[in-house]
Design a protein around this motif. Structure first.
Motif, mmCIF file in Angstrom:
data_model
loop_
_atom_site.group_PDB
_atom_site.id
_atom_site.type_symbol
_atom_site.label_atom_id
_atom_site.label_comp_id
_atom_site.label_asym_id
_atom_site.label_seq_id
_atom_site.Cartn_x
_atom_site.Cartn_y
_atom_site.Cartn_z
ATOM 1 N N PHE A 33 0.994 -1.239 -0.028
ATOM 2 C CA PHE A 33 0.098 -0.040 0.253
ATOM 3 C C PHE A 33 0.869 1.394 0.102
ATOM 4 O O PHE A 33 0.753 1.939 -0.656
ATOM 5 N N LEU A 34 1.770 1.283 0.791
ATOM 6 C CA LEU A 34 2.657 2.597 0.914
ATOM 7 C C LEU A 34 3.427 2.633 -0.632
ATOM 8 O O LEU A 34 3.543 3.810 -1.048
ATOM 9 N N ALA A 35 3.942 1.643 -1.363
ATOM 10 C CA ALA A 35 4.397 1.899 -2.431
ATOM 11 C C ALA A 35 3.425 2.576 -3.422
ATOM 12 O O ALA A 35 3.842 3.512 -4.293
ATOM 13 N N ASP A 36 2.147 2.126 -3.456
ATOM 14 C CA ASP A 36 1.155 2.773 -4.110
ATOM 15 C C ASP A 36 1.026 4.259 -3.714
ATOM 16 O O ASP A 36 0.525 5.127 -4.702
ATOM 17 N N TYR A 37 0.992 4.394 -2.442
ATOM 18 C CA TYR A 37 0.828 5.727 -2.017
ATOM 19 C C TYR A 37 1.866 6.851 -2.356
ATOM 20 O O TYR A 37 1.542 7.936 -2.798
ATOM 21 N N PHE A 38 3.154 6.246 -2.556
ATOM 22 C CA PHE A 38 4.200 7.111 -3.211
ATOM 23 C C PHE A 38 4.315 7.153 -4.379
ATOM 24 O O PHE A 38 4.921 7.752 -5.213
ATOM 25 N N GLY A 39 3.126 6.443 -5.454
ATOM 26 C CA GLY A 39 3.374 6.532 -6.714
ATOM 27 C C GLY A 39 4.092 5.666 -7.340
ATOM 28 O O GLY A 39 4.533 5.633 -8.615
#
Length: 400
Positions: free
Chosen positions: A133-139
């Motif tokens: 999820f964090l990777a997606d939050y970071f784009g």
């Protein structure tokens, strides 16, 4: 008798009141104390332990991040899961990640502190599901992949990754972190996971204006598990997010592999003294601002000037652990050197001194090139030549 009882009751009530006031005072004081600033009073660098783990409670990747907030420079040290020792917390010889699984984070941190010789006041755990999820939050995480991947791993997972600098979304980051090819060595898996950790720190910096917006941080904060509260976690991550990513790399513990009770364990060289010396050198470089030396990998030729067999080869392992590149190992022209020598071929006295500090050698000879020999080509490509003398033997074992 009644008077005595009343006195006792009064004393008892006063004691309870004193305890309540004391506890309240401690709570109020603890709320006011900034643990990061308190840590910096004792140590100019901030040490934090980063763990990527699965949902079953296994530590898949562990790194000690050493950060110097005054300059933004940092270094990271990967703690391999199969690092072996007699762990008192387990009462046996085993892998260090077994401590995390069986005894939990606190005991695991204590064992790592013993290993590196440094206190680690802050811990951060991230589940792989939350990393996704964090990777997606970071784009996405930008990861360099040296060779294209198109294969099915040992768990039947089809893995497709192009080569080069690739922006991976959360699902792809998860797959890249977890896949294990039948052709992989253990170091290949470690390298991939360290690439993810590096990319994660880079992404934290690139997205700091978004992540540390007061209205946004709650969404990110819930994906981190830390031993400090939300406010202090915000401050810690905010400080780390200004890291100088151009001078940030990871070093990994090296050692000899031995099979114990059916497990292949890595026992750090020189009874663990090497990793302590490597970290001390890194911290010293961070604090001294020796950025020029940090930003370059120096090339060494190592010569054995003694009668001890294998000394140059073993020393090459030590130097590679400290971030140097070893071009060649060989015997010196003679084997009766009493004192170790460092020959400085590039005229960089600071880098030579740093090398000397690490191997405890003050015998530095400034020389642009070695005398003409049959091996002058390799010497010319090296920045320094180390000629090992009898004084070098056992130096790291004794922790001098």
């Amino acid at each position: 008798m009644n008077v005595s009882r009343e006195k006792r009751n009064g004393i008892f009530l006063l004691a309870i009141l004193a305890i309540i006031i004391g506890v309240a005072g401690i709570v109020v004081f603890s709320l006011r104390v900034d643990p990061i600033e308190e840590s910096l009073k004792l140590n100019p660098v901030i040490n934090s332990l980063w763990i990527f783990k699965d949902d079953e409670g296994n530590a898949l990747s562990t790194d000690v991040l050493v950060f110097y907030p005054q300059t933004g420079q940092a270094a990271a040290f990967n703690i391999l899961g199969n690092t072996g020792a007699i762990y008192k917390s387990l009462g046996r010889v085993d892998r260090i990640d077994s401590v995390y699984r069986e005894k939990g984070l606190l005991v695991y941190k204590e064992e790592i502190e013993k290993l590196i010789g440094k206190k680690i006041p802050f811990t951060i755990e991230i589940k792989l599901s939350d990393l996704r999820f964090l990777a997606d939050y970071f784009g996405g995480l930008n990861i360099f992949i040296s060779a294209p991947v198109d294969e099915t791993d040992e768990n039947g997972l089809r893995c497709l990754f192009p080569s080069g600098a690739v922006l991976l979304d959360g699902d792809k980051v998860y797959d890249y972190f977890m896949y294990k090819s039948p052709s992989d060595s253990a170091s290949d898996v470690v390298d991939r996971r360290q690439a993810v950790f590096l990319s994660f720190i880079y992404a934290l910096k690139e997205n700091r204006s978004i992540v540390f917006d007061k209205n946004n941080f709650e969404m990110y904060e819930e994906k981190f598990k830390s031993n400090i509260d939300r406010k202090n976690l915000y401050n810690l991550l905010n400080k780390i997010s200004v890291v100088d990513t151009d001078r940030f790399s990871i070093q990994t513990i090296t050692g000899s592999l031995r099979t114990v009770d059916g497990q292949v364990l890595l026992f750090p060289y020189y009874d663990g003294q090497l990793i302590k010396d490597v970290i001390n050198q890194a911290v010293s470089s961070l604090v001294s601002g020796d950025s020029m030396n940090q930003n370059r990998v120096y090339v060494l030729v190592i010569q054995n000037g003694t009668t001890e067999q294998g000394l140059a080869r073993n020393t090459s392992f030590l130097m590679q652990s400290a971030g140097y590149e070893v071009l060649e190992i060989k015997n010196a022209e003679r084997n009766d050197y009493e004192k170790t020598e460092i020959i400085n071929h590039i005229g960089n006295s600071e880098a030579a001194k740093s090398l000397g500090n690490f191997i405890h050698c003050t015998n530095i000879i400034d020389e642009e090139v070695l005398p003409e020999t049959a091996d002058s080509t390799s010497a010319a490509q090296a920045d320094f030549t180390i000629i090992l003398g009898r004084d070098f033997n056992g130096r790291f074992v004794k922790g001098n």
